[in-house]
Design an enzyme around this catalytic site. Sequence first.
Site, PDB file in Angstrom:
ATOM      1  N   HIS A 131     -10.373  -5.566  -1.860  1.00  0.00           N
ATOM      2  CA  HIS A 131      -9.010  -5.689  -1.328  1.00  0.00           C
ATOM      3  C   HIS A 131      -9.044  -5.859   0.179  1.00  0.00           C
ATOM      4  CE1 HIS A 131     -10.023  -1.366  -1.446  1.00  0.00           C
ATOM      5  NE2 HIS A 131      -9.290  -1.237  -0.359  1.00  0.00           N
ATOM      6  N   PHE A 132      -8.238  -6.801   0.646  1.00  0.00           N
ATOM      7  CA  PHE A 132      -7.982  -6.927   2.071  1.00  0.00           C
ATOM      8  C   PHE A 132      -6.743  -6.114   2.403  1.00  0.00           C
ATOM      9  CE2 PHE A 132     -10.570 -10.857   2.188  1.00  0.00           C
ATOM     10  CZ  PHE A 132     -11.219 -10.672   3.405  1.00  0.00           C
ATOM     11  N   ASP A 143       0.854  -1.199   0.000  1.00  0.00           N
ATOM     12  CA  ASP A 143       0.000   0.000   0.000  1.00  0.00           C
ATOM     13  C   ASP A 143       0.890   1.250   0.000  1.00  0.00           C
ATOM     14  OD1 ASP A 143      -1.733   2.195   0.985  1.00  0.00           O
ATOM     15  OD2 ASP A 143      -3.175   0.626   1.431  1.00  0.00           O
TER      16      ASP A 143
HETATM   17  P1  5GP Z   1      -9.798   1.557   0.960  1.00  0.00           P
HETATM   18  O1  5GP Z   1     -10.035   2.799   1.785  1.00  0.00           O
HETATM   19  O2  5GP Z   1     -10.533   1.584  -0.357  1.00  0.00           O
HETATM   20  O3  5GP Z   1     -10.057   0.308   1.748  1.00  0.00           O
HETATM   21  O4  5GP Z   1      -8.245   1.531   0.702  1.00  0.00           O
HETATM   22  C1  5GP Z   1      -7.621   1.810  -0.498  1.00  0.00           C
HETATM   23  C2  5GP Z   1      -6.126   1.687  -0.244  1.00  0.00           C
HETATM   24  O5  5GP Z   1      -5.460   1.697  -1.489  1.00  0.00           O
HETATM   25  C3  5GP Z   1      -5.539   2.856   0.563  1.00  0.00           C
HETATM   26  O6  5GP Z   1      -4.909   2.341   1.727  1.00  0.00           O
HETATM   27  C4  5GP Z   1      -4.554   3.508  -0.394  1.00  0.00           C
HETATM   28  O7  5GP Z   1      -3.386   3.962   0.245  1.00  0.00           O
HETATM   29  C5  5GP Z   1      -4.254   2.399  -1.385  1.00  0.00           C
HETATM   30  N1  5GP Z   1      -3.932   2.854  -2.724  1.00  0.00           N
HETATM   31  C6  5GP Z   1      -4.633   3.761  -3.466  1.00  0.00           C
HETATM   32  N2  5GP Z   1      -4.077   3.927  -4.683  1.00  0.00           N
HETATM   33  C7  5GP Z   1      -2.999   3.110  -4.726  1.00  0.00           C
HETATM   34  C8  5GP Z   1      -2.011   2.839  -5.717  1.00  0.00           C
HETATM   35  O8  5GP Z   1      -2.012   3.391  -6.831  1.00  0.00           O
HETATM   36  N3  5GP Z   1      -1.053   1.938  -5.418  1.00  0.00           N
HETATM   37  C9  5GP Z   1      -1.001   1.302  -4.198  1.00  0.00           C
HETATM   38  N4  5GP Z   1      -0.005   0.443  -4.000  1.00  0.00           N
HETATM   39  N5  5GP Z   1      -1.922   1.536  -3.228  1.00  0.00           N
HETATM   40  C10 5GP Z   1      -2.907   2.421  -3.485  1.00  0.00           C
END
Ligand code: 5GP
Length: 138
Positions: free
Chosen positions: A103-104, A34
């Site tokens: 996603h987990f 992440d």
């Molecule tokens: P959510 O809030 O949807 O559960 O979490 C999304 C996660 O994806 C966040 O922790 C954010 O930092 C991560 N994330 C968003 N865009 C990217 C990306 O382009 N690459 C990576 N490796 N992580 C991402």
Amino acid sequence: MNPNEENCIFCKIAKKEIPSEIINEDELFMTFVDIKPINKGHLLVIPKKHSRNISEMIDPELSKYLAFVKESAEQMKTSLGCDGYNIGMNNEPAAGQIIFHSHFHIIPRYKDDGLTSWPDKEYEEGELKKYAEKIRKK
Ligand code: 5GP
Ligand code: ZN
């Protein structure tokens, strides 16, 4: 292609159209780092096939998903030497979901790392039972 997939950043990561630091993958799943960690080494585990969140996932992928998540989590714990880890998934905006591809999160945890857990709430008299009745399948 499902219109939701077209601009999905995690579909692009799964297809390696945009870069990520991949930890492990097989034909169905991929684990990568992440970019905005809660603690450093925070991992994300995705199914390669697009789904909005766990509500849209079906077997046989769904039942294999947790085993893959566990494998990455244990690998992370051994490699980082962290004291524990949290596994979680945000489903829908109300729950904090901002990327609409399942996603987990695997978050490494350390004793006294300062991350506080969610606050407790109190049930009124008889309310816990009412919630159980409401949620339980008829
Ligand atoms: P959510 O809030 O949807 O559960 O979490 C999304 C996660 O994806 C966040 O922790 C954010 O930092 C991560 N994330 C968003 N865009 C990217 C990306 O382009 N690459 C990576 N490796 N992580 C991402
Ligand atoms: Zn996607």
